[in-house]
Design an enzyme around this catalytic site. Sequence first.
Site, mmCIF file in Angstrom:
data_model
loop_
_atom_site.group_PDB
_atom_site.id
_atom_site.type_symbol
_atom_site.label_atom_id
_atom_site.label_comp_id
_atom_site.label_asym_id
_atom_site.label_seq_id
_atom_site.Cartn_x
_atom_site.Cartn_y
_atom_site.Cartn_z
ATOM 1 N N GLY A 1 22.993 2.728 12.483
ATOM 2 C CA GLY A 1 24.027 2.224 11.348
ATOM 3 C C GLY A 1 23.385 1.609 10.345
ATOM 4 O O GLY A 1 22.204 1.080 10.520
ATOM 5 N N THR B 1 19.487 -3.776 11.722
ATOM 6 C CA THR B 1 20.938 -3.426 12.272
ATOM 7 C C THR B 1 21.870 -4.838 11.978
ATOM 8 O O THR B 1 21.102 -6.011 12.124
ATOM 9 C CB THR B 1 20.882 -3.443 13.913
ATOM 10 O OG1 THR B 1 22.199 -3.429 14.295
ATOM 11 C CG2 THR B 1 19.809 -4.099 14.453
ATOM 12 N N ASP C 1 18.051 -0.429 18.205
ATOM 13 C CA ASP C 1 17.530 -0.006 19.475
ATOM 14 C C ASP C 1 17.682 1.307 20.021
ATOM 15 O O ASP C 1 16.544 1.999 20.301
ATOM 16 C CB ASP C 1 18.026 -0.700 20.610
ATOM 17 C CG ASP C 1 19.651 -0.639 20.643
ATOM 18 O OD1 ASP C 1 20.146 -0.049 19.831
ATOM 19 O OD2 ASP C 1 20.113 -0.681 21.826
ATOM 20 N N ASP D 1 23.860 -5.948 13.958
ATOM 21 C CA ASP D 1 24.375 -6.400 15.321
ATOM 22 C C ASP D 1 23.238 -7.582 15.746
ATOM 23 O O ASP D 1 23.657 -8.411 16.726
ATOM 24 C CB ASP D 1 24.249 -5.521 16.578
ATOM 25 C CG ASP D 1 25.485 -4.523 16.002
ATOM 26 O OD1 ASP D 1 26.424 -4.725 15.580
ATOM 27 O OD2 ASP D 1 25.078 -3.303 16.403
ATOM 28 N N ASP E 1 21.091 -7.404 17.879
ATOM 29 C CA ASP E 1 20.980 -7.318 19.440
ATOM 30 C C ASP E 1 19.735 -6.764 19.821
ATOM 31 O O ASP E 1 19.631 -6.300 20.869
ATOM 32 C CB ASP E 1 21.898 -6.286 19.961
ATOM 33 C CG ASP E 1 21.920 -5.194 19.191
ATOM 34 O OD1 ASP E 1 21.171 -4.809 18.185
ATOM 35 O OD2 ASP E 1 22.588 -4.058 19.742
ATOM 36 N N ARG F 1 30.410 -4.423 19.490
ATOM 37 C CA ARG F 1 31.050 -4.014 20.902
ATOM 38 C C ARG F 1 30.384 -4.337 21.975
ATOM 39 O O ARG F 1 31.119 -4.457 23.033
ATOM 40 C CB ARG F 1 30.744 -2.199 20.590
ATOM 41 C CG ARG F 1 31.762 -1.380 19.866
ATOM 42 C CD ARG F 1 31.432 0.034 20.022
ATOM 43 N NE ARG F 1 30.019 0.304 19.851
ATOM 44 C CZ ARG F 1 29.738 0.772 18.499
ATOM 45 N NH1 ARG F 1 30.535 1.049 17.661
ATOM 46 N NH2 ARG F 1 28.463 1.127 18.099
ATOM 47 N N ARG G 1 22.896 9.645 12.721
ATOM 48 C CA ARG G 1 22.825 9.762 13.858
ATOM 49 C C ARG G 1 22.504 11.196 14.197
ATOM 50 O O ARG G 1 22.903 12.119 13.517
ATOM 51 C CB ARG G 1 23.737 9.336 14.879
ATOM 52 C CG ARG G 1 24.499 7.737 14.237
ATOM 53 C CD ARG G 1 25.151 7.212 15.298
ATOM 54 N NE ARG G 1 25.744 5.967 14.706
ATOM 55 C CZ ARG G 1 25.286 4.636 14.780
ATOM 56 N NH1 ARG G 1 24.211 4.523 15.322
ATOM 57 N NH2 ARG G 1 26.170 3.731 14.294
HETATM 58 P P1 ATP Z 1 22.678 0.616 15.270
HETATM 59 O O1 ATP Z 1 22.171 -0.481 16.235
HETATM 60 O O2 ATP Z 1 23.094 0.348 14.065
HETATM 61 O O3 ATP Z 1 23.597 1.380 16.151
HETATM 62 P P2 ATP Z 1 20.603 2.439 16.323
HETATM 63 O O4 ATP Z 1 19.396 2.564 15.785
HETATM 64 O O5 ATP Z 1 20.956 1.751 17.508
HETATM 65 O O6 ATP Z 1 21.358 1.599 15.224
HETATM 66 P P3 ATP Z 1 21.592 4.906 17.613
HETATM 67 O O7 ATP Z 1 22.964 5.737 17.062
HETATM 68 O O8 ATP Z 1 21.999 4.152 18.834
HETATM 69 O O9 ATP Z 1 21.485 3.794 16.449
HETATM 70 O O10 ATP Z 1 20.349 5.344 17.335
HETATM 71 C C1 ATP Z 1 19.774 6.288 16.261
HETATM 72 C C2 ATP Z 1 19.394 7.523 16.728
HETATM 73 O O11 ATP Z 1 18.101 7.613 17.336
HETATM 74 C C3 ATP Z 1 20.178 8.763 17.484
HETATM 75 O O12 ATP Z 1 21.296 9.252 16.781
HETATM 76 C C4 ATP Z 1 19.059 9.688 18.161
HETATM 77 O O13 ATP Z 1 18.965 10.558 17.255
HETATM 78 C C5 ATP Z 1 17.897 8.478 18.246
HETATM 79 N N1 ATP Z 1 17.859 8.478 19.624
HETATM 80 C C6 ATP Z 1 18.351 7.360 20.259
HETATM 81 N N2 ATP Z 1 18.137 7.262 21.743
HETATM 82 C C7 ATP Z 1 17.518 8.440 21.873
HETATM 83 C C8 ATP Z 1 16.550 8.799 22.952
HETATM 84 N N3 ATP Z 1 16.778 8.284 24.321
HETATM 85 N N4 ATP Z 1 15.952 9.848 23.119
HETATM 86 C C9 ATP Z 1 15.776 10.482 21.659
HETATM 87 N N5 ATP Z 1 16.470 10.185 20.553
HETATM 88 C C10 ATP Z 1 17.083 8.822 20.603
#
Ligand code: ATP
Length: 323
Positions: free
Chosen positions: A11, A126, A103, A128, A130, A172, A72
Amino acid sequence: MKKIAVFTSGGDSPGMNACIRAVVRTAIFNGVEVMGICRGYEGMIDGDFIEMNTSSVGNIIQRGGTILKSARSERFRTPEGRKKAFENLKANNIDGVIVIGGDGSFSGASVFNKEYHIPFVGCPGTIDNDLYGTDFTIGYDTAINTVMEAVDKIRDTADSHNRLFFIEVMGRDAGFIALRSGIAVGAEAILIPETKTHIEDLISILEKGRERKKSGSIIIVAEGDDAGGAFEVAKRVKERYNFYDTRTTVLGHIQRGGSPTAADRLLASRLGNKAVETLLSGDHNLMVGQSGKEIVFVPFEKATKHHQEVDRSLLDLAMILSS
Ligand code: ATP
């Protein structure tokens, strides 16, 4: 290390641009070339790389969103996707990578690091808040200020019409946005996923307010609250307590956008700068964060697997001040 890459993932959050700017300019200051990877891990797999220089990050510190775009990527979760990403990093002679994200993005970097030996360092981006190990994430301060400005406006109409407003904010799995913004707007109650919501308690708060002739009340509801989102909570309250004209507002995506606050710009600048210095010093597989006044280094595994707790003293404060 001669050449590094930077990308934003997951995000978007206000302050990501300020962080990209800090990364690019710190690298250039240290005689290191920088490339930007567009659209997160998707762009890494597709080879969507662009050259970056001092001017390409000019006039962006004040802009929300991310000039590198974000995405994503389901493909990055597969070994084939990650192999393609590695081949593109190699083809572009990338020696190290800065990932700005949440994360999930750090989990992806962690998995990648076990398979391929290209060092990654992360900046927490982020809204959030978190991530374990940093007091604040880039974008969180802007998000709570956005909520505050919106709710202040809603408070005017709530007061004028003696209305009860249920306002849903993002979160969430975590109540960080709800808790701090709720205190900042003087909410009558704050409902978050970390605590059990009892509709009866909520009704007694509203009844106390009615007894002392309060003109309008604001209830902040985190979207992931166990009693449901704002619409569900409003419905359950109305079923049993119908003294107020009630309205429900979901603030939604306005919480992600907008010009970053000074606090977010400063945090992003410090962390982006430190992330590059960390990469150049040979450290990797960790997130750069801030704890108190200090810059801290948190292994990806710890930042993602440990749970960031809400500050219980803020919950007590909210309760005392709203009574
Ligand atoms: P936000 O907290 O704003 O949602 P985020 O970094 O947590 O941001 P995610 O959509 O959870 O956003 O993760 C971003 C991308 O990281 C995912 O779309 C995926 O491509 C990659 N990713 C997450 N977890 C894994 C995993 N276990 N193995 C490989 N790639 C991963």
